[in-house]
Design a protein around this motif. Structure first.
Motif, short mmCIF file in Angstrom:
data_model
loop_
_atom_site.label_atom_id
_atom_site.label_comp_id
_atom_site.label_asym_id
_atom_site.label_seq_id
_atom_site.Cartn_x
_atom_site.Cartn_y
_atom_site.Cartn_z
N PRO A 21 1.46 -7.33 0.90
CA PRO A 21 0.26 -6.55 1.27
C PRO A 21 -0.50 -7.09 2.47
N ALA A 22 -0.27 -8.37 2.81
CA ALA A 22 -0.94 -8.91 4.00
C ALA A 22 -0.32 -8.37 5.28
N VAL A 23 0.91 -7.88 5.18
CA VAL A 23 1.62 -7.44 6.38
C VAL A 23 1.73 -5.92 6.45
N PHE A 24 2.04 -5.28 5.30
CA PHE A 24 2.27 -3.83 5.31
C PHE A 24 1.17 -3.11 4.53
N GLY A 25 0.77 -1.95 5.04
CA GLY A 25 -0.15 -1.10 4.30
C GLY A 25 0.24 0.35 4.50
N ILE A 26 0.02 1.16 3.47
CA ILE A 26 0.29 2.59 3.61
C ILE A 26 -0.94 3.23 4.25
N ARG A 27 -0.72 3.86 5.38
CA ARG A 27 -1.78 4.56 6.09
C ARG A 27 -1.32 5.99 6.29
N GLY A 28 -2.05 6.91 5.69
CA GLY A 28 -1.55 8.28 5.69
C GLY A 28 -0.36 8.32 4.75
N ARG A 29 0.78 8.73 5.24
CA ARG A 29 1.96 8.87 4.39
C ARG A 29 3.04 7.85 4.70
#
Ligand code: SF4
Length: 62
Positions: A21-29
Motif C-alpha cells: 500500500p505504500a507504493v500502489f493505490g487504486i485511483r479511479g478504476r
C-alpha cells in the motif's frame, strides 16, 4: 528499481495495492504508483506483486 503501472492494462483488481500500500493505490478504476519503493523489503514485495498481477500491468526497471 523504478516501477510503473500500465493503466491501459490494469483491471483494478487491487492485489498490488493490498500487497504494497505504500507504493500502489487504486485511483479511479486502476492502480497508480503513489511512491517508488524505498527499501529492499518494499522492492521485494513490488516484485512479487508484479509477478502476481493477472494482466502483467506492473513494469519494473532496474
Ligand atoms: S495487480 Fe495488476 S491488475 Fe490488479 S490492480 Fe495491480 S496493476 Fe492492476
Amino acid at each position: 528499481m523504478t516501477v510503473q503501472v500500465d493503466g491501459a492494462r490494469c483491471i483494478g483488481c487491487g492485489m498490488c495495492a493490498a500487497a504494497v500500500p505504500a507504493v500502489f493505490g487504486i485511483r479511479g478504476r486502476v492502480s497508480t504508483v503513489l511512491s517508488q519503493p524505498r527499501t529492499a523489503a518494499e522492492e521485494a514485495r513490488v516484485f512479487d506483486a508484479a509477478n502476481g498481477c493477472p494482466v502483467n500491468a506492473i513494469r519494473i526497471r532496474r
